[in-house]
Design a protein around this motif. Structure first.
Motif, PDB file in Angstrom:
ATOM      1  N   ARG A 284      99.834 -83.388  35.969  1.00 33.34           N
ATOM      2  CA  ARG A 284      99.370 -84.624  36.601  1.00 33.34           C
ATOM      3  C   ARG A 284     100.296 -85.102  37.723  1.00 33.34           C
ATOM      4  NH1 ARG A 284      97.611 -89.605  32.915  1.00 33.34           N
ATOM      5  NH2 ARG A 284      96.096 -88.030  32.300  1.00 33.34           N
ATOM      6  N   TYR A 285     101.594 -84.903  37.575  1.00 35.66           N
ATOM      7  CA  TYR A 285     102.562 -85.421  38.541  1.00 35.66           C
ATOM      8  C   TYR A 285     103.400 -84.280  39.111  1.00 35.66           C
ATOM      9  CZ  TYR A 285     101.702 -90.029  36.448  1.00 35.66           C
ATOM     10  OH  TYR A 285     101.131 -91.191  35.988  1.00 35.66           O
ATOM     11  N   SER A 286     103.453 -84.174  40.437  1.00 36.68           N
ATOM     12  CA  SER A 286     104.398 -83.241  41.059  1.00 36.68           C
ATOM     13  C   SER A 286     105.794 -83.852  40.919  1.00 36.68           C
ATOM     14  CB  SER A 286     104.062 -83.036  42.538  1.00 36.68           C
ATOM     15  OG  SER A 286     104.330 -84.230  43.270  1.00 36.68           O
ATOM     16  N   VAL A 287     106.818 -83.080  41.252  1.00 38.54           N
ATOM     17  CA  VAL A 287     108.181 -83.621  41.190  1.00 38.54           C
ATOM     18  C   VAL A 287     108.304 -84.814  42.137  1.00 38.54           C
ATOM     19  CG1 VAL A 287     110.616 -83.126  41.641  1.00 38.54           C
ATOM     20  CG2 VAL A 287     109.203 -81.418  40.502  1.00 38.54           C
ATOM     21  N   SER A 288     107.753 -84.684  43.346  1.00 33.49           N
ATOM     22  CA  SER A 288     107.819 -85.776  44.324  1.00 33.49           C
ATOM     23  C   SER A 288     107.101 -87.014  43.815  1.00 33.49           C
ATOM     24  CB  SER A 288     107.202 -85.340  45.653  1.00 33.49           C
ATOM     25  OG  SER A 288     107.930 -84.279  46.203  1.00 33.49           O
ATOM     26  N   ASP A 289     105.914 -86.826  43.213  1.00 32.25           N
ATOM     27  CA  ASP A 289     105.167 -87.972  42.665  1.00 32.25           C
ATOM     28  C   ASP A 289     105.948 -88.653  41.557  1.00 32.25           C
ATOM     29  OD1 ASP A 289     103.063 -87.409  44.387  1.00 32.25           O
ATOM     30  OD2 ASP A 289     101.903 -86.320  42.868  1.00 32.25           O
ATOM     31  N   GLU A 290     106.545 -87.846  40.701  1.00 27.03           N
ATOM     32  CA  GLU A 290     107.299 -88.400  39.580  1.00 27.03           C
ATOM     33  C   GLU A 290     108.500 -89.214  40.081  1.00 27.03           C
ATOM     34  OE1 GLU A 290     108.886 -86.883  35.241  1.00 27.03           O
ATOM     35  OE2 GLU A 290     108.706 -85.426  36.846  1.00 27.03           O
ATOM     36  N   ILE A 291     109.213 -88.686  41.044  1.00 29.30           N
ATOM     37  CA  ILE A 291     110.365 -89.403  41.613  1.00 29.30           C
ATOM     38  C   ILE A 291     109.908 -90.714  42.242  1.00 29.30           C
ATOM     39  CG2 ILE A 291     112.120 -89.334  43.434  1.00 29.30           C
ATOM     40  CD1 ILE A 291     112.377 -86.306  42.803  1.00 29.30           C
ATOM     41  N   ALA A 292     108.784 -90.678  42.949  1.00 26.15           N
ATOM     42  CA  ALA A 292     108.273 -91.893  43.601  1.00 26.15           C
ATOM     43  C   ALA A 292     107.914 -92.954  42.567  1.00 26.15           C
ATOM     44  CB  ALA A 292     107.060 -91.552  44.464  1.00 26.15           C
ATOM     45  N   VAL A 293     107.253 -92.559  41.498  1.00 26.36           N
ATOM     46  CA  VAL A 293     106.870 -93.524  40.455  1.00 26.36           C
ATOM     47  C   VAL A 293     108.110 -94.139  39.819  1.00 26.36           C
ATOM     48  CG1 VAL A 293     105.818 -93.731  38.165  1.00 26.36           C
ATOM     49  CG2 VAL A 293     104.636 -92.472  39.965  1.00 26.36           C
ATOM     50  N   ILE A 294     109.097 -93.309  39.528  1.00 23.79           N
ATOM     51  CA  ILE A 294     110.323 -93.815  38.899  1.00 23.79           C
ATOM     52  C   ILE A 294     111.079 -94.732  39.857  1.00 23.79           C
ATOM     53  CG2 ILE A 294     112.576 -93.130  37.987  1.00 23.79           C
ATOM     54  CD1 ILE A 294     111.111 -90.600  36.876  1.00 23.79           C
ATOM     55  N   ARG A 295     111.141 -94.323  41.131  1.00 26.90           N
ATOM     56  CA  ARG A 295     111.860 -95.123  42.129  1.00 26.90           C
ATOM     57  C   ARG A 295     111.207 -96.497  42.322  1.00 26.90           C
ATOM     58  NH1 ARG A 295     110.901 -95.504  47.327  1.00 26.90           N
ATOM     59  NH2 ARG A 295     109.570 -93.679  47.394  1.00 26.90           N
ATOM     60  N   GLN A 296     109.895 -96.546  42.184  1.00 29.48           N
ATOM     61  CA  GLN A 296     109.167 -97.794  42.431  1.00 29.48           C
ATOM     62  C   GLN A 296     108.799 -98.522  41.131  1.00 29.48           C
ATOM     63  OE1 GLN A 296     105.778 -96.844  44.919  1.00 29.48           O
ATOM     64  NE2 GLN A 296     107.019 -95.586  46.261  1.00 29.48           N
ATOM     65  N   ARG A 297     109.514 -98.216  40.074  1.00 28.26           N
ATOM     66  CA  ARG A 297     109.169 -98.792  38.766  1.00 28.26           C
ATOM     67  C   ARG A 297     109.190-100.318  38.761  1.00 28.26           C
ATOM     68  NH1 ARG A 297     113.909 -96.419  35.276  1.00 28.26           N
ATOM     69  NH2 ARG A 297     112.584 -96.973  33.569  1.00 28.26           N
ATOM     70  N   ASP A 298     110.070-100.944  39.559  1.00 31.35           N
ATOM     71  CA  ASP A 298     110.143-102.406  39.573  1.00 31.35           C
ATOM     72  C   ASP A 298     109.070-103.036  40.454  1.00 31.35           C
ATOM     73  OD1 ASP A 298     112.329-102.372  37.847  1.00 31.35           O
ATOM     74  OD2 ASP A 298     113.773-102.253  39.502  1.00 31.35           O
ATOM     75  N   THR A 299     108.644-102.329  41.496  1.00 28.91           N
ATOM     76  CA  THR A 299     107.641-102.893  42.406  1.00 28.91           C
ATOM     77  C   THR A 299     106.217-102.537  41.992  1.00 28.91           C
ATOM     78  OG1 THR A 299     107.873-100.993  43.890  1.00 28.91           O
ATOM     79  CG2 THR A 299     109.221-102.941  44.378  1.00 28.91           C
ATOM     80  N   LYS A 300     106.050-101.464  41.207  1.00 26.54           N
ATOM     81  CA  LYS A 300     104.727-101.051  40.731  1.00 26.54           C
ATOM     82  C   LYS A 300     104.798-100.788  39.221  1.00 26.54           C
ATOM     83  CE  LYS A 300     103.412 -98.919  45.105  1.00 26.54           C
ATOM     84  NZ  LYS A 300     102.958 -97.694  45.766  1.00 26.54           N
ATOM     85  N   PRO A 301     105.009-101.866  38.432  1.00 24.24           N
ATOM     86  CA  PRO A 301     105.210-101.678  36.991  1.00 24.24           C
ATOM     87  C   PRO A 301     104.004-101.077  36.270  1.00 24.24           C
ATOM     88  CG  PRO A 301     105.035-104.013  37.522  1.00 24.24           C
ATOM     89  CD  PRO A 301     105.087-103.274  38.820  1.00 24.24           C
ATOM     90  N   ASP A 302     102.789-101.383  36.724  1.00 27.47           N
ATOM     91  CA  ASP A 302     101.601-100.818  36.063  1.00 27.47           C
ATOM     92  C   ASP A 302     101.535 -99.303  36.254  1.00 27.47           C
ATOM     93  OD1 ASP A 302     100.910-103.347  35.240  1.00 27.47           O
ATOM     94  OD2 ASP A 302      99.429-103.661  36.828  1.00 27.47           O
ATOM     95  N   GLU A 303     101.853 -98.855  37.455  1.00 31.23           N
ATOM     96  CA  GLU A 303     101.858 -97.412  37.745  1.00 31.23           C
ATOM     97  C   GLU A 303     102.941 -96.716  36.918  1.00 31.23           C
ATOM     98  OE1 GLU A 303     102.500 -94.625  41.662  1.00 31.23           O
ATOM     99  OE2 GLU A 303     101.490 -96.570  41.951  1.00 31.23           O
ATOM    100  N   PHE A 304     104.104 -97.362  36.812  1.00 27.62           N
ATOM    101  CA  PHE A 304     105.173 -96.778  36.000  1.00 27.62           C
ATOM    102  C   PHE A 304     104.784 -96.740  34.523  1.00 27.62           C
ATOM    103  CE2 PHE A 304     108.900 -97.078  33.280  1.00 27.62           C
ATOM    104  CZ  PHE A 304     109.548 -95.903  33.634  1.00 27.62           C
ATOM    105  N   ALA A 305     104.157 -97.800  34.032  1.00 28.27           N
ATOM    106  CA  ALA A 305     103.748 -97.841  32.621  1.00 28.27           C
ATOM    107  C   ALA A 305     102.763 -96.712  32.318  1.00 28.27           C
ATOM    108  CB  ALA A 305     103.140 -99.203  32.295  1.00 28.27           C
TER     109      ALA A 305
END
Length: 134
Positions: A72-93
């Motif tokens: 479901r997640y490429s390495v780049s996608d995974e890094i982006a989700v983790i990096r933006q965990r505070d600004t996009k909490p629903d996506e991180f959850a």
């Protein structure tokens, strides 16, 4: 575990029946029943019951989890989700929930199914026996 002194200061160690020798801290559990080691190394070895051998290594588990996450997640996608965990909490959850599912699925895939007893037979019920409808 039995030990036998060898010439030159080495020891021969032998596992008891239904056990293996395991070097403490080693991730692999080879079916080693006999080894020649330095006498000073004896405390680094233990005897493990065959029934206590883990069905998979930590590396196998990590590899399986990563492969499942990559569906479901490429390495780049995974890094982006983790990096933006505070600004996009629903996506991180959503990512975190998926990663936890992958961990559970990896354990299930790596753990062998218990063997069925040879005298057990499949007996169809009315729901599974299609010949009743003919």
């Amino acid at each position: 575990m039995t030990t036998r002194q060898l010439p030159g200061g080495n020891l021969e160690i032998t596992a008891a029946e239904n056990t293996i020798l395991h070097r403490r801290g080693d991730k692999d559990y080879d079916e080693k029943r006999r080894a020649v080691i330095a006498a000073a190394d004896l405390d680094n070895w233990e005897e493990i019951a065959a029934s206590d051998i883990p069905p998979y290594t930590e590396d196998d588990y990590a590899e399986a989890v990563e492969a499942l996450i990559r569906r479901r997640y490429s390495v780049s996608d995974e890094i982006a989700v983790i990096r933006q965990r505070d600004t996009k909490p629903d996506e991180f959850a959503a990512y975190d929930a998926y990663a936890e599912q992958c961990k559970t699925q990896a354990r299930l895939q790596l753990t062998p199914e218990p063997e069925m007893e040879s005298d057990m037979q499949f007996i169809p019920t009315d729901e599974t026996d299609e010949s009743h409808e003919r």
